[in-house]
Design a protein around this motif. Structure first.
Motif, PDB file in Angstrom:
ATOM      1  N   SER A  65      -2.373 -24.149  -0.530  1.00  0.00           N
ATOM      2  CA  SER A  65      -3.454 -24.053  -1.505  1.00  0.00           C
ATOM      3  C   SER A  65      -4.315 -22.832  -1.216  1.00  0.00           C
ATOM      4  CB  SER A  65      -4.316 -25.314  -1.481  1.00  0.00           C
ATOM      5  OG  SER A  65      -4.988 -25.433  -0.235  1.00  0.00           O
ATOM      6  N   ALA A  66      -5.098 -22.416  -2.208  1.00  0.00           N
ATOM      7  CA  ALA A  66      -5.928 -21.225  -2.057  1.00  0.00           C
ATOM      8  C   ALA A  66      -6.915 -21.360  -0.909  1.00  0.00           C
ATOM      9  CB  ALA A  66      -6.672 -20.950  -3.364  1.00  0.00           C
ATOM     10  N   SER A  67      -7.378 -22.572  -0.638  1.00  0.00           N
ATOM     11  CA  SER A  67      -8.325 -22.802   0.449  1.00  0.00           C
ATOM     12  C   SER A  67      -7.646 -22.870   1.813  1.00  0.00           C
ATOM     13  CB  SER A  67      -9.084 -24.109   0.211  1.00  0.00           C
ATOM     14  OG  SER A  67      -8.193 -25.214   0.292  1.00  0.00           O
ATOM     15  N   GLY A  68      -6.305 -23.028   1.818  1.00  0.00           N
ATOM     16  CA  GLY A  68      -5.577 -23.187   3.069  1.00  0.00           C
ATOM     17  C   GLY A  68      -5.591 -24.601   3.608  1.00  0.00           C
ATOM     18  N   LEU A  69      -6.205 -25.525   2.881  1.00  0.00           N
ATOM     19  CA  LEU A  69      -6.315 -26.891   3.376  1.00  0.00           C
ATOM     20  C   LEU A  69      -5.032 -27.687   3.204  1.00  0.00           C
ATOM     21  CD1 LEU A  69      -8.021 -29.251   4.458  1.00  0.00           C
ATOM     22  CD2 LEU A  69      -8.719 -29.720   2.100  1.00  0.00           C
ATOM     23  N   VAL A  70      -4.398 -27.570   2.040  1.00  0.00           N
ATOM     24  CA  VAL A  70      -3.239 -28.396   1.713  1.00  0.00           C
ATOM     25  C   VAL A  70      -1.975 -27.539   1.699  1.00  0.00           C
ATOM     26  CG1 VAL A  70      -2.234 -29.952  -0.014  1.00  0.00           C
ATOM     27  CG2 VAL A  70      -4.722 -29.871   0.306  1.00  0.00           C
ATOM     28  N   TYR A  71      -0.870 -28.095   2.183  1.00  0.00           N
ATOM     29  CA  TYR A  71       0.404 -27.380   2.151  1.00  0.00           C
ATOM     30  C   TYR A  71       1.552 -28.367   1.977  1.00  0.00           C
ATOM     31  CZ  TYR A  71       1.071 -28.873   7.008  1.00  0.00           C
ATOM     32  OH  TYR A  71       1.222 -29.620   8.151  1.00  0.00           O
ATOM     33  N   ALA A  72       2.698 -27.845   1.539  1.00  0.00           N
ATOM     34  CA  ALA A  72       3.884 -28.673   1.346  1.00  0.00           C
ATOM     35  C   ALA A  72       5.084 -27.758   1.198  1.00  0.00           C
ATOM     36  CB  ALA A  72       3.741 -29.563   0.109  1.00  0.00           C
ATOM     37  N   GLY A  73       6.283 -28.323   1.429  1.00  0.00           N
ATOM     38  CA  GLY A  73       7.483 -27.523   1.216  1.00  0.00           C
ATOM     39  C   GLY A  73       8.725 -28.113   1.854  1.00  0.00           C
ATOM     40  N   PRO A  74       9.886 -27.544   1.508  1.00  0.00           N
ATOM     41  CA  PRO A  74      11.163 -27.993   2.062  1.00  0.00           C
ATOM     42  C   PRO A  74      11.558 -27.161   3.285  1.00  0.00           C
ATOM     43  CG  PRO A  74      11.575 -26.487   0.262  1.00  0.00           C
ATOM     44  CD  PRO A  74      10.061 -26.577   0.403  1.00  0.00           C
ATOM     45  N   SER A  75      12.520 -27.685   4.041  1.00  0.00           N
ATOM     46  CA  SER A  75      13.054 -26.957   5.192  1.00  0.00           C
ATOM     47  C   SER A  75      14.474 -27.420   5.462  1.00  0.00           C
ATOM     48  CB  SER A  75      12.184 -27.170   6.436  1.00  0.00           C
ATOM     49  OG  SER A  75      12.157 -28.534   6.803  1.00  0.00           O
ATOM     50  N   PHE A  76      15.190 -26.648   6.281  1.00  0.00           N
ATOM     51  CA  PHE A  76      16.537 -27.048   6.693  1.00  0.00           C
ATOM     52  C   PHE A  76      16.795 -26.536   8.105  1.00  0.00           C
ATOM     53  CE2 PHE A  76      17.428 -22.707   5.478  1.00  0.00           C
ATOM     54  CZ  PHE A  76      18.431 -22.312   6.358  1.00  0.00           C
ATOM     55  N   GLU A  77      17.743 -27.165   8.791  1.00  0.00           N
ATOM     56  CA  GLU A  77      18.199 -26.694  10.096  1.00  0.00           C
ATOM     57  C   GLU A  77      19.594 -27.247  10.354  1.00  0.00           C
ATOM     58  OE1 GLU A  77      16.279 -28.987  13.524  1.00  0.00           O
ATOM     59  OE2 GLU A  77      14.831 -29.282  11.893  1.00  0.00           O
ATOM     60  N   THR A  78      20.414 -26.487  11.049  1.00  0.00           N
ATOM     61  CA  THR A  78      21.742 -26.968  11.391  1.00  0.00           C
ATOM     62  C   THR A  78      21.657 -27.801  12.668  1.00  0.00           C
ATOM     63  OG1 THR A  78      22.255 -24.889  12.554  1.00  0.00           O
ATOM     64  CG2 THR A  78      22.922 -25.066  10.247  1.00  0.00           C
ATOM     65  N   ILE A  79      22.440 -28.890  12.695  1.00  0.00           N
ATOM     66  CA  ILE A  79      22.404 -29.852  13.792  1.00  0.00           C
ATOM     67  C   ILE A  79      23.826 -30.321  14.095  1.00  0.00           C
ATOM     68  CG2 ILE A  79      20.099 -30.667  13.169  1.00  0.00           C
ATOM     69  CD1 ILE A  79      21.500 -33.147  11.924  1.00  0.00           C
ATOM     70  N   LYS A  80      23.942 -31.177  15.088  1.00  0.00           N
ATOM     71  CA  LYS A  80      25.182 -31.915  15.349  1.00  0.00           C
ATOM     72  C   LYS A  80      24.774 -33.323  15.731  1.00  0.00           C
ATOM     73  CE  LYS A  80      28.347 -28.185  16.629  1.00  0.00           C
ATOM     74  NZ  LYS A  80      29.271 -27.658  17.667  1.00  0.00           N
ATOM     75  N   SER A  81      24.787 -34.224  14.734  1.00  0.00           N
ATOM     76  CA  SER A  81      24.329 -35.588  14.968  1.00  0.00           C
ATOM     77  C   SER A  81      24.926 -36.526  13.935  1.00  0.00           C
ATOM     78  CB  SER A  81      22.801 -35.641  14.886  1.00  0.00           C
ATOM     79  OG  SER A  81      22.331 -36.955  15.040  1.00  0.00           O
ATOM     80  N   SER A  82      25.491 -37.629  14.387  1.00  0.00           N
ATOM     81  CA  SER A  82      26.035 -38.668  13.493  1.00  0.00           C
ATOM     82  C   SER A  82      27.029 -38.107  12.485  1.00  0.00           C
ATOM     83  CB  SER A  82      24.895 -39.391  12.760  1.00  0.00           C
ATOM     84  OG  SER A  82      23.999 -39.977  13.673  1.00  0.00           O
ATOM     85  N   GLY A  83      27.783 -37.099  12.875  1.00  0.00           N
ATOM     86  CA  GLY A  83      28.756 -36.482  11.993  1.00  0.00           C
ATOM     87  C   GLY A  83      28.174 -35.440  11.061  1.00  0.00           C
ATOM     88  N   SER A  84      26.859 -35.259  11.055  1.00  0.00           N
ATOM     89  CA  SER A  84      26.214 -34.282  10.181  1.00  0.00           C
ATOM     90  C   SER A  84      26.012 -32.951  10.910  1.00  0.00           C
ATOM     91  CB  SER A  84      24.858 -34.811   9.719  1.00  0.00           C
ATOM     92  OG  SER A  84      24.150 -33.841   8.981  1.00  0.00           O
ATOM     93  N   GLU A  85      26.065 -31.861  10.128  1.00  0.00           N
ATOM     94  CA  GLU A  85      25.796 -30.534  10.665  1.00  0.00           C
ATOM     95  C   GLU A  85      24.632 -29.847   9.964  1.00  0.00           C
ATOM     96  OE1 GLU A  85      29.372 -28.221  10.684  1.00  0.00           O
ATOM     97  OE2 GLU A  85      30.305 -29.459  12.245  1.00  0.00           O
ATOM     98  N   LEU A  86      23.934 -30.600   9.111  1.00  0.00           N
ATOM     99  CA  LEU A  86      22.798 -30.031   8.376  1.00  0.00           C
ATOM    100  C   LEU A  86      21.734 -31.094   8.142  1.00  0.00           C
ATOM    101  CD1 LEU A  86      21.513 -27.667   6.746  1.00  0.00           C
ATOM    102  CD2 LEU A  86      22.727 -28.555   4.743  1.00  0.00           C
ATOM    103  N   GLU A  87      20.508 -30.758   8.500  1.00  0.00           N
ATOM    104  CA  GLU A  87      19.380 -31.632   8.234  1.00  0.00           C
ATOM    105  C   GLU A  87      18.420 -30.933   7.278  1.00  0.00           C
ATOM    106  OE1 GLU A  87      17.360 -34.104  11.415  1.00  0.00           O
ATOM    107  OE2 GLU A  87      15.778 -32.614  11.019  1.00  0.00           O
ATOM    108  N   VAL A  88      18.012 -31.620   6.215  1.00  0.00           N
ATOM    109  CA  VAL A  88      17.042 -31.084   5.256  1.00  0.00           C
ATOM    110  C   VAL A  88      15.819 -31.989   5.268  1.00  0.00           C
ATOM    111  CG1 VAL A  88      18.789 -29.982   3.807  1.00  0.00           C
ATOM    112  CG2 VAL A  88      18.103 -32.343   3.339  1.00  0.00           C
ATOM    113  N   ALA A  89      14.677 -31.431   4.886  1.00  0.00           N
ATOM    114  CA  ALA A  89      13.442 -32.203   4.957  1.00  0.00           C
ATOM    115  C   ALA A  89      12.455 -31.728   3.915  1.00  0.00           C
ATOM    116  CB  ALA A  89      12.825 -32.094   6.353  1.00  0.00           C
ATOM    117  N   LEU A  90      11.542 -32.622   3.543  1.00  0.00           N
ATOM    118  CA  LEU A  90      10.377 -32.311   2.724  1.00  0.00           C
ATOM    119  C   LEU A  90       9.150 -32.753   3.499  1.00  0.00           C
ATOM    120  CD1 LEU A  90      11.493 -33.481  -0.838  1.00  0.00           C
ATOM    121  CD2 LEU A  90      11.133 -31.128  -0.087  1.00  0.00           C
ATOM    122  N   SER A  91       8.133 -31.904   3.537  1.00  0.00           N
ATOM    123  CA  SER A  91       6.929 -32.249   4.283  1.00  0.00           C
ATOM    124  C   SER A  91       5.689 -31.850   3.501  1.00  0.00           C
ATOM    125  CB  SER A  91       6.927 -31.567   5.651  1.00  0.00           C
ATOM    126  OG  SER A  91       6.936 -30.165   5.512  1.00  0.00           O
TER     127      SER A  91
END
Length: 233
Positions: A65-91
């Motif tokens: 936000s213009a004030s810098g108070l609020v933020y949000a967005g997606p992200s990703f990272e490569t992993i090796k866990s439970s058969g998955s090689e990609l983790e995506v997230a929203l925060s």
């Protein structure tokens, strides 16, 4: 004369009606987006490896936000866990400044893409940071919690203390130590110490030693030196 007075009065009335619209302040900015991508020789989180000791790549987009108070967005990272090689997230979160302290309160929902069918492939994660800077020195306290993690791990907490020192506006060092308590998984202490150097305005290099007190064979909890690069734009 009457006609002139009438015309003048009408013009004055029109200007009075129009002035609120023309004198309105411009609309406040709606915020801005920033982006960062990176790579490192190991994907370390809370002292442990999420990529089984292998290199990984990551990226994130953030609206603020213009004030810098609020933020949000997606992200990703490569992993090796439970058969998955990609983790995506929203925060999403807020960054208030209170009584000389910088706070960062964040909630994240993450998914492991193409995980094994029987695997628990998503989780909620809550983070609270409190930071204080005095001159070149700064300290941060972090508390994280998940009610049900990915994989076999259930609820966990992570409490970490970090200290850092700015040698210049381009070079700083930091060290952190934390404790992770987990249901249905290993409890351990993790730490890291290293330096970061701004190679350019947008490119940063990081060299960091990671370790844990977990006496478990394999790469997940092994001590290691991790080198990484990140590019912001």
């Amino acid at each position: 004369m009457i006609r002139t007075l009438t015309t003048t009065a009408a013009a004055t009335a029109l200007l009075a009606l129009a002035s609120p619209a023309t004198a309105q302040d411009p609309a406040p900015p709606a915020g801005s987006w920033s982006f960062v991508v990176g790579a490192a020789t190991d994907n370390r989180s809370k002292g442990a490896s999420k990529s089984d000791g292998d290199p990984f790549v990551w990226g994130a987009a953030e609206w603020e936000s213009a004030s810098g108070l609020v933020y949000a967005g997606p992200s990703f990272e490569t992993i090796k866990s439970s058969g998955s090689e990609l983790e995506v997230a929203l925060s999403a979160g807020v960054r208030p400044y209170v009584a000389g302290f910088d706070f960062d309160l964040n909630v994240k929902h993450k998914w492991q893409v193409d995980a094994d069918p029987a695997a628990d492939d998503d989780a909620w994660e809550f983070t609270a940071d409190m930071k204080r800077s005095i001159g070149p020195a700064s300290g941060r306290l972090r508390v994280q919690y998940s009610p049900d993690s990915t994989g076999a791990t259930e609820a966990w907490t992570w409490v970490e203390a970090q200290a850092s020192w700015d040698f210049t506006d381009k070079l700083y060092a930091s060290a952190a130590i934390g404790r992770r308590e987990q249901d249905n998984s290993l409890n351990y202490t993790g730490y890291n110490i290293g330096v970061a150097w701004a190679l350019t305005r947008n490119l940063e290099a990081d060299l960091r030693w990671h370790g844990t007190n977990a006496d478990i064979p394999g790469e997940q909890y092994a001590d290691t030196l991790v080198a990484g690069l990140s590019l912001a734009f």
